[in-house]
Design an enzyme around this catalytic site. Structure first.
Site, PDB file in Angstrom:
ATOM      1  CE1 TYR A 165      -3.976   2.271   0.869  1.00 14.42           C
ATOM      2  CE2 TYR A 165      -2.433   3.157   2.568  1.00 14.42           C
ATOM      3  CZ  TYR A 165      -3.579   3.402   1.790  1.00 14.42           C
ATOM      4  OH  TYR A 165      -4.479   4.298   1.980  1.00 14.42           O
ATOM      5  CE  LYS A 169      -3.673   5.636  -1.127  1.00 14.90           C
ATOM      6  NZ  LYS A 169      -4.780   5.821  -2.119  1.00 14.90           N
TER       7      LYS A 169
HETATM    8  P1  NAI Z   1     -13.106   2.825   1.844  1.00 17.65           P
HETATM    9  O1  NAI Z   1     -12.942   1.359   1.702  1.00 17.65           O
HETATM   10  O2  NAI Z   1     -14.383   3.362   2.769  1.00 17.65           O
HETATM   11  O3  NAI Z   1     -13.456   3.379   0.313  1.00 17.65           O
HETATM   12  C1  NAI Z   1     -12.778   3.039  -0.702  1.00 17.65           C
HETATM   13  C2  NAI Z   1     -13.817   2.550  -1.824  1.00 17.65           C
HETATM   14  O4  NAI Z   1     -13.136   2.272  -3.123  1.00 17.65           O
HETATM   15  C3  NAI Z   1     -14.728   1.453  -1.427  1.00 17.65           C
HETATM   16  O5  NAI Z   1     -16.151   2.320  -1.640  1.00 17.65           O
HETATM   17  C4  NAI Z   1     -14.554   0.380  -2.536  1.00 17.65           C
HETATM   18  O6  NAI Z   1     -15.747  -0.345  -3.030  1.00 17.65           O
HETATM   19  C5  NAI Z   1     -14.070   1.265  -3.401  1.00 17.65           C
HETATM   20  N1  NAI Z   1     -13.054   0.448  -4.334  1.00 17.65           N
HETATM   21  C6  NAI Z   1     -12.053  -0.555  -3.974  1.00 17.65           C
HETATM   22  N2  NAI Z   1     -11.635  -1.202  -4.972  1.00 17.65           N
HETATM   23  C7  NAI Z   1     -12.148  -0.513  -6.209  1.00 17.65           C
HETATM   24  C8  NAI Z   1     -11.885  -0.759  -7.773  1.00 17.65           C
HETATM   25  N3  NAI Z   1     -11.007  -1.720  -8.092  1.00 17.65           N
HETATM   26  N4  NAI Z   1     -12.591  -0.046  -8.669  1.00 17.65           N
HETATM   27  C9  NAI Z   1     -13.549   0.819  -8.110  1.00 17.65           C
HETATM   28  N5  NAI Z   1     -13.913   0.944  -6.730  1.00 17.65           N
HETATM   29  C10 NAI Z   1     -13.195   0.530  -5.823  1.00 17.65           C
HETATM   30  O7  NAI Z   1     -11.903   3.601   2.279  1.00 17.65           O
HETATM   31  P2  NAI Z   1     -11.406   5.217   2.416  1.00 17.65           P
HETATM   32  O8  NAI Z   1     -10.802   5.223   3.705  1.00 17.65           O
HETATM   33  O9  NAI Z   1     -12.857   6.037   2.037  1.00 17.65           O
HETATM   34  O10 NAI Z   1     -10.400   5.235   1.076  1.00 17.65           O
HETATM   35  C11 NAI Z   1     -10.606   6.248   0.289  1.00 17.65           C
HETATM   36  C12 NAI Z   1      -9.255   6.645  -0.301  1.00 17.65           C
HETATM   37  O11 NAI Z   1      -8.528   7.231   0.682  1.00 17.65           O
HETATM   38  C13 NAI Z   1      -8.370   5.249  -0.517  1.00 17.65           C
HETATM   39  O12 NAI Z   1      -7.467   5.376  -1.913  1.00 17.65           O
HETATM   40  C14 NAI Z   1      -7.354   4.957   0.638  1.00 17.65           C
HETATM   41  O13 NAI Z   1      -6.334   4.533   0.395  1.00 17.65           O
HETATM   42  C15 NAI Z   1      -7.260   6.647   1.095  1.00 17.65           C
HETATM   43  N6  NAI Z   1      -6.576   6.725   2.165  1.00 17.65           N
HETATM   44  C16 NAI Z   1      -7.642   6.759   3.268  1.00 17.65           C
HETATM   45  C17 NAI Z   1      -7.080   6.998   4.639  1.00 17.65           C
HETATM   46  C18 NAI Z   1      -8.026   7.219   5.835  1.00 17.65           C
HETATM   47  O14 NAI Z   1      -7.560   7.492   6.884  1.00 17.65           O
HETATM   48  N7  NAI Z   1      -9.314   6.463   5.660  1.00 17.65           N
HETATM   49  C19 NAI Z   1      -5.827   7.542   4.983  1.00 17.65           C
HETATM   50  C20 NAI Z   1      -4.965   7.815   3.598  1.00 17.65           C
HETATM   51  C21 NAI Z   1      -5.510   7.298   2.636  1.00 17.65           C
END
Ligand code: NAI
Length: 281
Positions: A165, A169
Site C-alpha cells: 500500500y 501511495k
Molecule cells: P473505503 O474502503 O471506505 O473506500 C474505498 C472505496 O473504493 C470503496 O467504496 C470500495 O468499494 C472502492 N473500490 C475498491 N476497489 C475498487 C476498484 N477496483 N474499482 C472501483 N472502486 C473500488 O476507504 P476510504 O478510507 O474511504 O479510502 C478512500 C481513499 O483514501 C483510498 O484511496 C485510501 O487508500 C485513501 N486513504 C484513506 C485514509 C483514511 O484515513 N481513511 C488514509 C490515507 C489514504
C-alpha cells in the site's frame, strides 16, 4: 449559484467512505457526478452495484444530478469505461478524483505476490488508467481540467505492515508530480490528497478506534476537493494536501544543502566523516 455549476466530475470508489463524501460535496456545489464503485469488500474481494446506486440516489434526493458506474479502476478498459460514463451521461468531464482503494496489510516477509499485485493494481494502475482516459478527453475538450489523486502518509512517511500500500501511495505521489508538469500546457492541474479519516478502511486501527466521526469523519476531507476542483485553485498544481479533521497542511520533499568535494571522488571514509552534513535537511 454553486462553485461548480456546469462542471462534470468523476469520483472513483465513491460508494462509501471518503469518496462518497467527495461525491456529495461536489454535487452540492452544482457538479454533475459519476459515482464509480466496484462495490466489493475492504480487501477488494467481491463486487456489486448497491454502493454506487445508493450514493446516486442520495445526490438525486438532494436535487443534484448523478450517474452510477460499477467498473473496476484497475484495468485500462475499466478506466476508459468510467470516463465514458461521464461523457455519455453528461457530455464531458472536467474533474476526476482518483479515490478508489483497498487494503491487504502484512509485513514484508508475509506479503504474497497476489497481495502485492492487487494493491498496486487498484491504487497505482487505477490512478494511471483513469487519469490517462480523462486527460485525453480533457485535452480534446480544450477547456482544462482538474485531477485530484489520493496518496497517504503510509507512502510519504512510511507505516508498519503496508509495503504494498505504501509503495502504491508513494507511486501516486510521483505520478502526481510528473503528470502535473506534463498536463500544465492543457490547463489541467494535478494535485493529491493525503487524508486521515475514520472509514471502514481505518476504523479497526488502534489510532482510529474510538475516534469521533464528528471530529475525524470523511466529510472533513472533501472541502479541499471542492477547492481544488474549482476556479479558486486554477493555478495550484503538483501539490500535496494533508487533511485530518479541521487541520489542513501540505507535504513537500526537502533536499539537504549537501557537501561538494574540491577535487576527485569521495571515499567511503570521507562520506562517513561528512554524514551529518549530507543528511542535514
Ligand atoms: P473505503 O474502503 O471506505 O473506500 C474505498 C472505496 O473504493 C470503496 O467504496 C470500495 O468499494 C472502492 N473500490 C475498491 N476497489 C475498487 C476498484 N477496483 N474499482 C472501483 N472502486 C473500488 O476507504 P476510504 O478510507 O474511504 O479510502 C478512500 C481513499 O483514501 C483510498 O484511496 C485510501 O487508500 C485513501 N486513504 C484513506 C485514509 C483514511 O484515513 N481513511 C488514509 C490515507 C489514504
Amino acid at each position: 449559484m454553486g462553485l461548480l455549476d456546469g462542471k462534470v466530475a468523476v469520483v472513483t470508489g465513491s460508494g462509501g467512505g471518503i469518496g462518497r463524501a467527495h461525491a456529495l460535496a461536489l454535487a452540492k456545489e452544482g457538479a454533475k457526478v459519476v459515482v464509480n464503485d466496484l462495490g466489493g469488500a475492504r480487501d477488494g474481494t467481491g463486487k456489486g452495484s448497491a454502493m454506487a446506486d445508493q450514493v446516486v440516489e442520495e445526490i438525486k434526493k438532494d436535487g443534484g444530478e448523478a450517474a452510477a458506474n460499477y467498473d473496476s479502476v484497475a484495468s485500462m478498459e475499466g478506466g476508459k469505461a468510467i470516463i465514458k460514463t461521464a461523457v455519455d451521461s453528461f457530455g464531458k468531464i472536467d474533474i476526476l478524483v482518483n479515490n478508489a482503494g483497498i487494503l491487504r496489510d502484512k509485513t514484508l516477509l508475509k506479503t504474497t505476490e497476489e497481495m502485492w499485485d492487487i494493491v498496486i493494481a487498484v491504487h497505482l494502475k487505477g490512478t494511471f488508467a483513469c487519469t490517462q482516459a480523462a486527460a485525453a478527453v480533457m485535452k480534446d475538450q480544450g477547456t482544462g481540467g482538474r485531477i485530484i489523486n489520493t496518496s497517504s502518509t503510509s507512502g510519504l512517511l512510511g507505516n508498519f505492515g503496508q509495503s504494498n500500500y505504501g509503495s502504491a501511495k508513494a507511486g501516486i505521489a510521483g505520478f502526481t508530480r510528473v503528470t502535473s508538469l506534463e498536463l500544465q500546457k492543457y490547463g489541467i492541474t494535478v494535485n493529491a490528497l493525503v487524508p486521515i479519516a475514520i472509514t471502514r478502511m481505518t476504523d479497526d486501527l488502534p489510532a482510529f478506534s474510538g475516534g469521533d466521526p464528528e471530529e475525524m469523519g470523511p466529510q472533513f476531507i472533501s472541502p479541499v476537493v471542492v477547492f481544488l476542483a474549482s476556479d479558486l485553485a486554477k493555478d495550484i498544481t503538483g501539490k500535496f494536501f494533508g487533511i485530518q479533521g479541521r487541520k489542513i497542511n501540505s507535504y513537500a520533499i526537502k533536499m539537504s544543502e549537501g557537501v561538494i568535494k574540491d577535487k576527485g571522488m569521495w571515499t567511503a571514509q570521507e562520506i562517513a566523516d561528512n554524514i551529518n552534513k549530507i543528511l542535514d535537511v
